[in-house]
Design an enzyme around this catalytic site. Structure first.
Site, PDB file in Angstrom:
ATOM      1  N   LYS A  49      55.663  52.199  49.859  1.00 15.04           N
ATOM      2  CA  LYS A  49      56.761  51.312  50.277  1.00 15.04           C
ATOM      3  C   LYS A  49      57.992  51.510  49.388  1.00 15.04           C
ATOM      4  O   LYS A  49      59.094  51.125  49.747  1.00 15.04           O
ATOM      5  CB  LYS A  49      56.293  49.855  50.231  1.00 15.04           C
ATOM      6  CG  LYS A  49      55.212  49.538  51.276  1.00 15.04           C
ATOM      7  CD  LYS A  49      54.964  48.047  51.426  1.00 15.04           C
ATOM      8  CE  LYS A  49      54.122  47.466  50.318  1.00 15.04           C
ATOM      9  NZ  LYS A  49      52.699  47.822  50.372  1.00 15.04           N
ATOM     10  N   PHE A  89      50.702  57.792  38.789  1.00 14.36           N
ATOM     11  CA  PHE A  89      49.748  58.030  37.704  1.00 14.36           C
ATOM     12  C   PHE A  89      48.633  56.979  37.735  1.00 14.36           C
ATOM     13  O   PHE A  89      47.441  57.305  37.647  1.00 14.36           O
ATOM     14  CB  PHE A  89      50.517  58.024  36.368  1.00 14.36           C
ATOM     15  CG  PHE A  89      49.717  57.702  35.142  1.00 14.36           C
ATOM     16  CD1 PHE A  89      48.594  58.445  34.796  1.00 14.36           C
ATOM     17  CD2 PHE A  89      50.118  56.666  34.301  1.00 14.36           C
ATOM     18  CE1 PHE A  89      47.872  58.136  33.634  1.00 14.36           C
ATOM     19  CE2 PHE A  89      49.399  56.371  33.144  1.00 14.36           C
ATOM     20  CZ  PHE A  89      48.275  57.097  32.814  1.00 14.36           C
ATOM     21  N   ASP A  94      43.225  55.215  39.318  1.00 15.30           N
ATOM     22  CA  ASP A  94      42.525  54.038  39.828  1.00 15.30           C
ATOM     23  C   ASP A  94      41.580  54.421  40.960  1.00 15.30           C
ATOM     24  O   ASP A  94      40.446  53.936  41.034  1.00 15.30           O
ATOM     25  CB  ASP A  94      43.588  53.042  40.325  1.00 15.30           C
ATOM     26  CG  ASP A  94      43.047  51.625  40.447  1.00 15.30           C
ATOM     27  OD1 ASP A  94      42.195  51.245  39.622  1.00 15.30           O
ATOM     28  OD2 ASP A  94      43.479  50.905  41.361  1.00 15.30           O
ATOM     29  N   ASP A  98      37.633  53.686  41.030  1.00 17.57           N
ATOM     30  CA  ASP A  98      37.074  52.783  42.050  1.00 17.57           C
ATOM     31  C   ASP A  98      36.264  53.516  43.109  1.00 17.57           C
ATOM     32  O   ASP A  98      35.664  52.877  43.968  1.00 17.57           O
ATOM     33  CB  ASP A  98      38.206  52.016  42.760  1.00 17.57           C
ATOM     34  CG  ASP A  98      38.882  51.006  41.844  1.00 17.57           C
ATOM     35  OD1 ASP A  98      38.339  50.747  40.756  1.00 17.57           O
ATOM     36  OD2 ASP A  98      39.948  50.485  42.220  1.00 17.57           O
ATOM     37  N   ARG A 103      44.148  56.266  50.606  1.00 22.69           N
ATOM     38  CA  ARG A 103      45.315  55.677  49.949  1.00 22.69           C
ATOM     39  C   ARG A 103      46.502  55.938  50.870  1.00 22.69           C
ATOM     40  O   ARG A 103      46.753  57.072  51.239  1.00 22.69           O
ATOM     41  CB  ARG A 103      45.516  56.338  48.582  1.00 22.69           C
ATOM     42  CG  ARG A 103      46.820  56.059  47.892  1.00 22.69           C
ATOM     43  CD  ARG A 103      46.964  54.658  47.376  1.00 22.69           C
ATOM     44  NE  ARG A 103      46.018  54.294  46.322  1.00 22.69           N
ATOM     45  CZ  ARG A 103      45.900  53.057  45.839  1.00 22.69           C
ATOM     46  NH1 ARG A 103      46.652  52.076  46.329  1.00 22.69           N
ATOM     47  NH2 ARG A 103      45.034  52.784  44.883  1.00 22.69           N
ATOM     48  N   ASP A 165      39.794  44.341  34.273  1.00 21.87           N
ATOM     49  CA  ASP A 165      39.359  44.322  35.675  1.00 21.87           C
ATOM     50  C   ASP A 165      38.064  45.115  35.857  1.00 21.87           C
ATOM     51  O   ASP A 165      37.107  44.649  36.475  1.00 21.87           O
ATOM     52  CB  ASP A 165      40.469  44.914  36.553  1.00 21.87           C
ATOM     53  CG  ASP A 165      40.229  44.661  38.032  1.00 21.87           C
ATOM     54  OD1 ASP A 165      39.443  43.755  38.371  1.00 21.87           O
ATOM     55  OD2 ASP A 165      40.829  45.370  38.857  1.00 21.87           O
ATOM     56  N   LYS A 191      47.820  43.929  34.798  1.00 23.11           N
ATOM     57  CA  LYS A 191      47.593  45.058  35.714  1.00 23.11           C
ATOM     58  C   LYS A 191      48.696  45.180  36.760  1.00 23.11           C
ATOM     59  O   LYS A 191      48.955  46.264  37.273  1.00 23.11           O
ATOM     60  CB  LYS A 191      46.222  44.907  36.392  1.00 23.11           C
ATOM     61  CG  LYS A 191      45.809  46.140  37.181  1.00 23.11           C
ATOM     62  CD  LYS A 191      44.441  45.991  37.822  1.00 23.11           C
ATOM     63  CE  LYS A 191      44.194  47.123  38.803  1.00 23.11           C
ATOM     64  NZ  LYS A 191      42.903  47.046  39.452  1.00 23.11           N
ATOM     65  N   PHE A 230      52.592  36.660  43.347  1.00 25.00           N
ATOM     66  CA  PHE A 230      52.469  37.743  44.328  1.00 25.00           C
ATOM     67  C   PHE A 230      51.003  38.171  44.472  1.00 25.00           C
ATOM     68  O   PHE A 230      50.498  38.362  45.575  1.00 25.00           O
ATOM     69  CB  PHE A 230      53.318  38.932  43.877  1.00 25.00           C
ATOM     70  CG  PHE A 230      53.176  40.162  44.744  1.00 25.00           C
ATOM     71  CD1 PHE A 230      53.870  40.271  45.940  1.00 25.00           C
ATOM     72  CD2 PHE A 230      52.344  41.217  44.365  1.00 25.00           C
ATOM     73  CE1 PHE A 230      53.743  41.400  46.738  1.00 25.00           C
ATOM     74  CE2 PHE A 230      52.204  42.347  45.154  1.00 25.00           C
ATOM     75  CZ  PHE A 230      52.907  42.442  46.344  1.00 25.00           C
ATOM     76  N   ASP A 234      48.395  37.846  47.557  1.00 27.43           N
ATOM     77  CA  ASP A 234      47.678  39.013  48.066  1.00 27.43           C
ATOM     78  C   ASP A 234      46.201  38.685  48.270  1.00 27.43           C
ATOM     79  O   ASP A 234      45.602  39.035  49.287  1.00 27.43           O
ATOM     80  CB  ASP A 234      47.796  40.157  47.040  1.00 27.43           C
ATOM     81  CG  ASP A 234      48.161  41.471  47.693  1.00 27.43           C
ATOM     82  OD1 ASP A 234      49.001  41.465  48.607  1.00 27.43           O
ATOM     83  OD2 ASP A 234      47.586  42.504  47.290  1.00 27.43           O
ATOM     84  N   ASP A 235      45.621  37.997  47.278  1.00 24.55           N
ATOM     85  CA  ASP A 235      44.199  37.620  47.358  1.00 24.55           C
ATOM     86  C   ASP A 235      43.974  36.635  48.513  1.00 24.55           C
ATOM     87  O   ASP A 235      42.968  36.718  49.226  1.00 24.55           O
ATOM     88  CB  ASP A 235      43.750  36.963  46.045  1.00 24.55           C
ATOM     89  CG  ASP A 235      43.733  37.943  44.876  1.00 24.55           C
ATOM     90  OD1 ASP A 235      44.005  39.145  45.089  1.00 24.55           O
ATOM     91  OD2 ASP A 235      43.452  37.508  43.743  1.00 24.55           O
TER      92      ASP A 235
END
Length: 346
Positions: A49, A89, A94, A98, A103, A165, A191, A230, A234-235
Site C-alpha cells: 500500500k 527487510f 517475518d 512465521d 504476501r 511476539d 513491533k 491501529f 486490526d485485531d
C-alpha cells in the site's frame, strides 16, 4: 492535507534501485548476483500500500504549509522509500519466521523457486541498502547522523517487539497463560507503532530541521497511542470485519495470535469459559474457532472495543488540540493520520 500521488512517489524508486546496483558494482559483484539483488528489491519493496513511504512527503507538505521544491520532494520521497526498504527487510524475515505462504497475494520471497533460506541474506541486504542510500543523498545534510540513528533505533525497537511476539505466541505451542495485556501492548508498540507511525513523521521533521525535542516528544506522544489503536483495530477487524471488504479471512484465533480480543476475553471470562478458550484457541479447526468467537460474543467484546475506540480517540484528539503550531509542528499532520484510521472497515 495535500497528498502525494502514488505515481509521483513511484517515479523516484527506479533511481534508488540504480543507486544500490551501482554501489554493488563497485565491488565487482558478478552479473548473476547483481540480477538476483535487483529482483529481490523489485519483488519485495514496491507493491504494497506504500502508506509508510507516502506519509513522509505528505508530512513534509503539511509541515511547510506550501508546495515542496523539487529537491525537497525528491529527498522526502527518498526517505519514504527507505521506510519501505525497512518494511521489506522486516517482512522477508517475518515470513520465514512465521512459515507464511503468501504476501500481498504472491508467494513469500523465500518460497520463490530457488530462493529458500537465501532470503535471509537478501533481507540483510535490503536493510543495508537503507544506509547506502542515506549516505549518497544525505551525507551533507545537517541531520544526517540523526537520520542514521533514527533508522537504527527504530529497527532495534521493532526487533524487540518481534522477539516478544515470537516467544509469547508460538503457533505450535498454545499456552494462554503466556498472554497478558502488558505483553500485548509491548508487542504492538514496538513491533508496529514505532516504524509504521512515528518513523515517517520523525524523518520529515529531521529533514526539514524541525526536530526539536519538544516537537519529537509531542509527535511520539500522539503517534505511539495512534499506532497502538491501529493494531487493536486490526485485531478487532480480524474477527468482526467483513472479509469481502478486508480482502482476507481472519486467522488470528487459529494462528494463536496474542491479540487484543483474546487478552480482553482472558480478563473477563469465568472458569468454564476459560477451559473452553484453553482447549479451543490456537487450533487449526473451524468448529473450535467458532467456540472462541461465541465466547467473544457472550463477553460482549464488540461493545468493549467500541468503548475503547471512543476513549482512545478522545485522548488522541485532546493531545492534537494541545499542539502549539508556532514551534513548527502542525495539527494537520496528526488529524490526517487519525482521519485515515478512525472507524475504518479494512
Amino acid at each position: 492535507m495535500s497528498t502525494t500521488s502514488r505515481a509521483d512517489f513511484e517515479a523516484v524508486f527506479p533511481s534508488l534501485v540504480e543507486d544500490l546496483l551501482n554501489h554493488a558494482k563497485k565491488y565487482n559483484l558478478p552479473e548473476n548476483a547483481l540480477q538476483w539483488f535487483e529482483k529481490a528489491i523489485n519483488v519485495n519493496v514496491p507493491g504494497g500500500k506504500l502508506n509508510r513511504g507516502l506519509s513522509v512527503p505528505d508530512t513534509g507538505m503539511a509541515l511547510l504549509k506550501q508546495p515542496l521544491t523539487d529537491e525537497q520532494f525528491k529527498h522526502l520521497c527518498t526517505l519514504g522509500w527507505l521506510t519501505e526498504l525497512l518494511q521489506a527487510f522486516f517482512l522477508v524475515s517475518d515470513d520465514i519466521m512465521d512459515g507464511s505462504i503468501t504476501r500481498r497475494g504472491q508467494p513469500c520471497w523465500y518460497r520463490h523457486e530457488g530462493v529458500g533460506l537465501i532470503a535471509i541474506n537478501d533481507a540483510f541486504m535490503l536493510e543495508s541498502g537503507i544506509y547506502v542510500i542515506l549516505k549518497k543523498h544525505f551525507r551533507s545534510h545537517p541531520a544526517y547522523i540523526d537520520l542514521v540513528e533514527l533508522f537504527h533505533e527504530t529497527t532495534w525497537q521493532t526487533e524487540l517487539g518481534q522477539l516478544c511476539d515470537l516467544i509469547t505466541a508460538p503457533e505450535d505451542n498454545v499456552n494462554l497463560g503466556n498472554f497478558s495485556m502488558d505483553k500485548y501492548m509491548f508487542i504492538v508498540t514496538y513491533k508496529t507503532a514505532y516504524y509504521s507511525f512515528y518513523l515517517p513523521v520523525a524523518l520529515a521533521l529531521h529533514y526539514l530541521q524541525l526536530a526539536t525535542p519538544k516537537n519529537l516528544c509531542q509527535t511520539h506522544d500522539i503517534l505511539i497511542p495512534l499506532g497502538q489503536y491501529f493494531q487493536v483495530q486490526d485485531d478487532y477487524l480480524d474477527a468482526y470485519g467483513d472479509p469481502s471488504v478486508i480482502g482476507k479471512i481472519g486467522t488470528d484465533i487459529q494462528d494463536n495470535k496474542c491479540s487484543w480480543l483474546i487478552n480482553q476475553a482472558l480478563q473477563r471470562c469465568n472458569e468454564e469459559q476459560r477451559k473452553t478458550l484453553d482447549a479451543a484457541y490456537g487450533r487449526k479447526d473451524a468448529e473450535l474457532e467458532a467456540k472462541v468467537k461465541a465466547i467473544f460474543k457472550d463477553l460482549e467484546l464488540e461493545k468493549v472495543y467500541h468503548e475503547y475506540e471512543e476513549s482512545t480517540v478522545g485522548d488522541i484528539r485532546k493531545k492534537i488540540a494541545a499542539i502549539d503550531e508556532t514551534g513548527g509542528l502542525k495539527k494537520e499532520v496528526f488529524e490526517t493520520f487519525l482521519g485515515k484510521i478512525y472507524k475504518r472497515s479494512k
